[in-house]
Design a protein around this motif. Sequence first.
Motif, PDB file in Angstrom:
ATOM      1  N   SER A  63       0.809  -1.090   0.101  1.00 35.61           N
ATOM      2  CA  SER A  63       0.140   0.068  -0.197  1.00 35.61           C
ATOM      3  C   SER A  63       0.976   1.225   0.056  1.00 35.61           C
ATOM      4  O   SER A  63       0.460   2.374  -0.862  1.00 35.61           O
ATOM      5  CB  SER A  63      -0.791  -0.217   1.188  1.00 35.61           C
ATOM      6  N   MET A  64       1.805   1.304   0.927  1.00 33.10           N
ATOM      7  CA  MET A  64       2.571   2.398   0.761  1.00 33.10           C
ATOM      8  C   MET A  64       3.461   2.630  -0.477  1.00 33.10           C
ATOM      9  O   MET A  64       3.616   3.769  -1.064  1.00 33.10           O
ATOM     10  CB  MET A  64       3.759   2.355   2.004  1.00 33.10           C
ATOM     11  N   ARG A  65       3.983   1.522  -1.027  1.00 34.17           N
ATOM     12  CA  ARG A  65       4.596   1.521  -2.605  1.00 34.17           C
ATOM     13  C   ARG A  65       3.755   2.105  -3.317  1.00 34.17           C
ATOM     14  O   ARG A  65       3.986   3.130  -4.138  1.00 34.17           O
ATOM     15  CB  ARG A  65       4.926   0.101  -2.753  1.00 34.17           C
ATOM     16  N   ALA A  66       2.543   1.475  -3.260  1.00 31.14           N
ATOM     17  CA  ALA A  66       1.442   2.086  -4.312  1.00 31.14           C
ATOM     18  C   ALA A  66       1.131   3.767  -4.196  1.00 31.14           C
ATOM     19  O   ALA A  66       1.136   4.525  -5.206  1.00 31.14           O
ATOM     20  CB  ALA A  66       0.028   1.484  -4.376  1.00 31.14           C
ATOM     21  N   ALA A  67       1.267   4.219  -2.955  1.00 31.04           N
ATOM     22  CA  ALA A  67       0.919   5.370  -2.589  1.00 31.04           C
ATOM     23  C   ALA A  67       2.024   6.495  -3.145  1.00 31.04           C
ATOM     24  O   ALA A  67       1.696   7.523  -3.136  1.00 31.04           O
ATOM     25  CB  ALA A  67       0.793   5.760  -1.117  1.00 31.04           C
ATOM     26  N   GLN A  68       3.169   5.807  -3.515  1.00 31.06           N
ATOM     27  CA  GLN A  68       4.164   6.569  -3.928  1.00 31.06           C
ATOM     28  C   GLN A  68       3.827   7.179  -5.553  1.00 31.06           C
ATOM     29  O   GLN A  68       4.793   7.934  -5.870  1.00 31.06           O
ATOM     30  CB  GLN A  68       5.490   5.660  -3.891  1.00 31.06           C
ATOM     31  N   ARG A 111      -3.381  -3.750  -9.921  1.00 28.90           N
ATOM     32  CA  ARG A 111      -2.489  -2.675 -10.010  1.00 28.90           C
ATOM     33  C   ARG A 111      -1.193  -3.103  -9.080  1.00 28.90           C
ATOM     34  O   ARG A 111       0.010  -3.119  -9.449  1.00 28.90           O
ATOM     35  CB  ARG A 111      -2.762  -1.405  -9.438  1.00 28.90           C
ATOM     36  N   SER A 112      -1.466  -3.688  -8.080  1.00 27.70           N
ATOM     37  CA  SER A 112      -0.485  -4.328  -7.356  1.00 27.70           C
ATOM     38  C   SER A 112       0.354  -5.463  -7.817  1.00 27.70           C
ATOM     39  O   SER A 112       1.533  -5.572  -7.775  1.00 27.70           O
ATOM     40  CB  SER A 112      -0.983  -4.715  -5.831  1.00 27.70           C
ATOM     41  N   LEU A 113      -0.512  -6.410  -8.474  1.00 31.92           N
ATOM     42  CA  LEU A 113       0.226  -7.455  -9.235  1.00 31.92           C
ATOM     43  C   LEU A 113       1.077  -6.907 -10.327  1.00 31.92           C
ATOM     44  O   LEU A 113       2.142  -7.473 -10.578  1.00 31.92           O
ATOM     45  CB  LEU A 113      -0.731  -8.471  -9.912  1.00 31.92           C
ATOM     46  N   ALA A 114       0.509  -6.010 -11.172  1.00 32.46           N
ATOM     47  CA  ALA A 114       1.207  -5.362 -12.319  1.00 32.46           C
ATOM     48  C   ALA A 114       2.638  -4.461 -11.644  1.00 32.46           C
ATOM     49  O   ALA A 114       3.814  -4.660 -12.291  1.00 32.46           O
ATOM     50  CB  ALA A 114       0.555  -4.338 -12.976  1.00 32.46           C
ATOM     51  N   ASP A 115       2.512  -3.823 -10.527  1.00 32.07           N
ATOM     52  CA  ASP A 115       3.507  -3.129  -9.893  1.00 32.07           C
ATOM     53  C   ASP A 115       4.584  -4.005  -9.442  1.00 32.07           C
ATOM     54  O   ASP A 115       5.931  -3.997  -9.750  1.00 32.07           O
ATOM     55  CB  ASP A 115       3.200  -2.219  -8.754  1.00 32.07           C
ATOM     56  N   TRP A 116       4.204  -5.193  -8.728  1.00 33.54           N
ATOM     57  CA  TRP A 116       5.206  -6.094  -8.183  1.00 33.54           C
ATOM     58  C   TRP A 116       5.898  -6.893  -9.339  1.00 33.54           C
ATOM     59  O   TRP A 116       7.105  -7.116  -9.259  1.00 33.54           O
ATOM     60  CB  TRP A 116       4.705  -7.026  -7.395  1.00 33.54           C
ATOM     61  N   THR A 117       5.140  -7.378 -10.408  1.00 36.79           N
ATOM     62  CA  THR A 117       5.906  -7.955 -11.547  1.00 36.79           C
ATOM     63  C   THR A 117       6.710  -6.912 -12.198  1.00 36.79           C
ATOM     64  O   THR A 117       7.629  -7.485 -12.495  1.00 36.79           O
ATOM     65  CB  THR A 117       4.642  -8.406 -12.455  1.00 36.79           C
ATOM     66  N   ALA A 118       6.428  -5.996 -12.548  1.00 38.43           N
ATOM     67  CA  ALA A 118       7.403  -4.830 -13.241  1.00 38.43           C
ATOM     68  C   ALA A 118       8.524  -4.584 -12.404  1.00 38.43           C
ATOM     69  O   ALA A 118       9.773  -4.504 -12.847  1.00 38.43           O
ATOM     70  CB  ALA A 118       6.431  -3.663 -13.297  1.00 38.43           C
ATOM     71  N   ALA A 119       8.584  -4.469 -11.025  1.00 37.61           N
ATOM     72  CA  ALA A 119       9.503  -4.325 -10.166  1.00 37.61           C
ATOM     73  C   ALA A 119      10.556  -5.492  -9.949  1.00 37.61           C
ATOM     74  O   ALA A 119      11.536  -5.240  -9.469  1.00 37.61           O
ATOM     75  CB  ALA A 119       9.163  -3.664  -8.762  1.00 37.61           C
ATOM     76  N   ARG A 120      10.009  -6.617 -10.248  1.00 35.90           N
ATOM     77  CA  ARG A 120      10.719  -7.886  -9.678  1.00 35.90           C
ATOM     78  C   ARG A 120      12.113  -8.082 -11.021  1.00 35.90           C
ATOM     79  O   ARG A 120      11.557  -7.858 -11.938  1.00 35.90           O
ATOM     80  CB  ARG A 120       9.741  -8.997  -9.808  1.00 35.90           C
ATOM     81  N   PRO A 121      13.047  -8.339 -10.395  1.00 32.36           N
ATOM     82  CA  PRO A 121      14.248  -8.388 -11.433  1.00 32.36           C
ATOM     83  C   PRO A 121      13.745  -9.882 -12.228  1.00 32.36           C
ATOM     84  O   PRO A 121      13.223 -10.661 -11.694  1.00 32.36           O
ATOM     85  CB  PRO A 121      15.345  -8.732 -10.478  1.00 32.36           C
ATOM     86  N   ALA A 122      14.366  -9.569 -13.446  1.00 31.46           N
ATOM     87  CA  ALA A 122      14.190 -10.892 -14.276  1.00 31.46           C
ATOM     88  C   ALA A 122      14.862 -12.024 -13.844  1.00 31.46           C
ATOM     89  O   ALA A 122      15.977 -11.976 -13.386  1.00 31.46           O
ATOM     90  CB  ALA A 122      14.509 -10.493 -15.669  1.00 31.46           C
ATOM     91  N   GLU A 123      14.365 -13.132 -13.986  1.00 30.66           N
ATOM     92  CA  GLU A 123      15.060 -14.411 -13.516  1.00 30.66           C
ATOM     93  C   GLU A 123      16.036 -14.794 -14.488  1.00 30.66           C
ATOM     94  O   GLU A 123      15.975 -14.610 -15.651  1.00 30.66           O
ATOM     95  CB  GLU A 123      13.914 -15.560 -13.342  1.00 30.66           C
ATOM     96  N   PRO A 124      17.161 -15.282 -14.135  1.00 28.68           N
ATOM     97  CA  PRO A 124      18.349 -15.692 -15.068  1.00 28.68           C
ATOM     98  C   PRO A 124      17.769 -16.903 -15.679  1.00 28.68           C
ATOM     99  O   PRO A 124      17.054 -17.573 -15.457  1.00 28.68           O
ATOM    100  CB  PRO A 124      19.522 -16.085 -14.090  1.00 28.68           C
ATOM    101  N   VAL A 125      18.151 -16.693 -16.958  1.00 31.38           N
ATOM    102  CA  VAL A 125      17.927 -17.929 -18.132  1.00 31.38           C
ATOM    103  C   VAL A 125      18.941 -18.919 -17.846  1.00 31.38           C
ATOM    104  O   VAL A 125      20.121 -18.465 -18.030  1.00 31.38           O
ATOM    105  CB  VAL A 125      17.786 -17.361 -19.505  1.00 31.38           C
ATOM    106  N   ALA A 126      18.796 -20.049 -17.662  1.00 33.34           N
ATOM    107  CA  ALA A 126      19.570 -21.184 -17.769  1.00 33.34           C
ATOM    108  C   ALA A 126      20.360 -21.327 -18.761  1.00 33.34           C
ATOM    109  O   ALA A 126      19.745 -21.208 -19.995  1.00 33.34           O
ATOM    110  CB  ALA A 126      19.033 -22.493 -16.989  1.00 33.34           C
TER     111      ALA A 126
END
Length: 109
Positions: A42-47, A88-103
């Motif tokens: 919630s605080m992250r979204a408030a930003q 919105r939260s899922l989109a925000d967290w997905t966008a902020a998450r670093p890409a997983e390394p490709v094996a």
Amino acid sequence: PGAAEQFFTADIALHELLQRRGGNRRSARLVADIMGQLAVGSMRAAQNPEQRLLAIAEHNRILDALAARDPVAAAAAMEDHVAAVKARSLADWTAARPAEPVASPEPDR
């Protein structure tokens, strides 16, 4: 405090007020627990000013329905708000998450 902090405080207060006024103590406890767990998100979204404006519009729709004493519209507005916050939260967290390394493929032996 800045706009994000003011919004966050008002958002929590609004949700608490709606739960208390709703008269369902069990629901109020559940929402209090959930809001505590979601405080970081919630605080992250408030930003984000755009997210604040969307939430304010959703809150106004809920409050307008309550002022009109229209429980069907109030319930629909609340359901829409919860779904929109979730999306919105899922989109925000997905966008902020670093890409997983490709094996790397295993070399042929």
